[in-house]
Design a protein around this motif. Structure first.
Motif, short mmCIF file in Angstrom:
data_model
loop_
_atom_site.label_atom_id
_atom_site.label_comp_id
_atom_site.label_asym_id
_atom_site.label_seq_id
_atom_site.Cartn_x
_atom_site.Cartn_y
_atom_site.Cartn_z
N ASP A 1 0.84 -1.20 0.00
CA ASP A 1 0.00 0.00 0.00
C ASP A 1 0.88 1.25 0.00
OD1 ASP A 1 0.83 0.49 2.64
OD2 ASP A 1 -1.04 -0.21 3.53
N LYS A 2 0.25 2.42 0.05
CA LYS A 2 1.01 3.67 -0.03
C LYS A 2 1.93 3.90 1.17
CE LYS A 2 -2.60 6.46 2.02
NZ LYS A 2 -3.32 7.70 2.01
N ASN A 3 1.73 3.14 2.25
CA ASN A 3 2.57 3.26 3.44
C ASN A 3 3.64 2.17 3.51
OD1 ASN A 3 1.21 5.56 4.54
ND2 ASN A 3 -0.47 4.19 5.02
N GLY A 4 3.82 1.42 2.40
CA GLY A 4 4.84 0.39 2.35
C GLY A 4 4.46 -0.92 3.00
N ARG A 5 3.22 -1.03 3.45
CA ARG A 5 2.75 -2.25 4.12
C ARG A 5 2.33 -3.28 3.07
NH1 ARG A 5 1.66 -3.84 9.14
NH2 ARG A 5 -0.16 -5.14 9.42
N ALA B 1 22.17 6.24 1.63
CA ALA B 1 22.97 7.15 0.80
C ALA B 1 24.15 6.44 0.15
CB ALA B 1 23.47 8.33 1.64
N GLN B 2 24.69 5.42 0.81
CA GLN B 2 25.83 4.71 0.25
C GLN B 2 25.50 3.97 -1.05
OE1 GLN B 2 27.19 1.49 2.86
NE2 GLN B 2 25.13 1.35 3.72
N VAL B 3 24.20 3.78 -1.33
CA VAL B 3 23.80 3.15 -2.59
C VAL B 3 23.00 4.12 -3.46
CG1 VAL B 3 23.91 0.79 -1.73
CG2 VAL B 3 21.77 2.07 -1.51
N GLY B 4 23.11 5.43 -3.15
CA GLY B 4 22.49 6.45 -3.98
C GLY B 4 21.01 6.67 -3.73
N LEU B 5 20.50 6.21 -2.60
CA LEU B 5 19.08 6.41 -2.29
C LEU B 5 18.93 7.38 -1.13
CD1 LEU B 5 17.92 2.68 -2.52
CD2 LEU B 5 17.62 4.48 -4.23
N LYS B 6 17.74 8.00 -1.04
CA LYS B 6 17.49 8.98 0.01
C LYS B 6 16.34 8.60 0.92
CE LYS B 6 19.25 12.79 -2.71
NZ LYS B 6 18.98 14.04 -3.36
N ALA B 7 15.40 7.82 0.42
CA ALA B 7 14.20 7.52 1.19
C ALA B 7 14.01 6.02 1.31
CB ALA B 7 12.98 8.15 0.52
N ALA B 8 13.60 5.59 2.49
CA ALA B 8 13.28 4.18 2.71
C ALA B 8 11.94 3.86 2.04
CB ALA B 8 13.22 3.88 4.20
N ALA B 9 11.79 2.62 1.59
CA ALA B 9 10.57 2.21 0.90
C ALA B 9 9.70 1.29 1.74
CB ALA B 9 10.93 1.51 -0.42
N GLY B 10 10.16 0.95 2.94
CA GLY B 10 9.43 0.01 3.79
C GLY B 10 8.26 0.67 4.51
N GLU B 11 7.75 -0.04 5.49
CA GLU B 11 6.60 0.44 6.26
C GLU B 11 6.93 1.78 6.91
OE1 GLU B 11 4.62 -3.22 8.37
OE2 GLU B 11 6.78 -3.57 8.15
N THR B 12 6.13 2.80 6.60
CA THR B 12 6.44 4.16 7.05
C THR B 12 6.32 4.33 8.56
OG1 THR B 12 4.15 4.84 6.60
CG2 THR B 12 5.78 5.20 4.85
N ASP B 13 5.61 3.44 9.23
CA ASP B 13 5.48 3.56 10.69
C ASP B 13 6.57 2.78 11.43
OD1 ASP B 13 4.44 1.09 9.94
OD2 ASP B 13 2.94 1.08 11.52
N ARG B 14 7.59 2.32 10.71
CA ARG B 14 8.69 1.54 11.29
C ARG B 14 10.01 2.26 11.08
NH1 ARG B 14 6.32 -2.57 14.31
NH2 ARG B 14 4.37 -3.03 13.25
#
Length: 134
Positions: A68-72, A105-118
């Motif tokens: 879902d939109k929250n990564g769940r 950042a070490q792999v060129g990413l800025k945002a986590a894609a997992g569950e946003t409440d974790r």
């Protein structure tokens, strides 16, 4: 589909230092192969495009709807049997200060894609995930 936790402790030397440490295995792997068939033969998109169901479009929708939109994960029963971490463990993990900025950042990413409440450490170490690979 249900997720299960494999838990095992073992005393092994830490990175060749000879010092014992605990190794806790938390996640496993479930492999599934998906075969999707729409028409009974290959179709030319110039003739059938728009009218016939396109298997790649169907597969893309299925894969996109796995989260879902929250990564769940949205797969029914996926989190069945997954326990919440005790508050003291959550506090210990949070104190590690592992953030998207200092980990991804070490792999060129800025945002986590997992569950946003974790927290990030929960996402990569204690929570089950549903990933697609080719």
């Amino acid at each position: 589909m249900s997720s299960s936790w494999i838990s095992r402790w073992s005393a092994i030397p830490a990175c060749g230092t000879g010092d014992p440490h605990g190794n806790h295995v938390l996640r496993g792997l479930v492999y599934e192969e998906v075969r999707l068939t729409c028409a009974d033969r290959d179709l030319h998109s110039g003739l059938f495009g728009g009218a016939a169901q396109n298997p790649l479009r169907v597969l893309a929708r299925i894969l996109a709807d796995m989260h879902d939109k929250n990564g769940r994960v949205t797969i029914p029963g996926f989190y069945q049997g997954v326990s919440e971490l005790p508050p003291d463990i959550q506090a210990d993990l949070k104190s590690l200060d592992l953030t998207p900025e200092n980990f991804l950042a070490q792999v060129g990413l800025k945002a986590a894609a997992g569950e946003t409440d974790r927290t990030l450490i929960e996402q990569i170490a204690t929570r089950p995930t549903a990933e697609s690979t080719a």
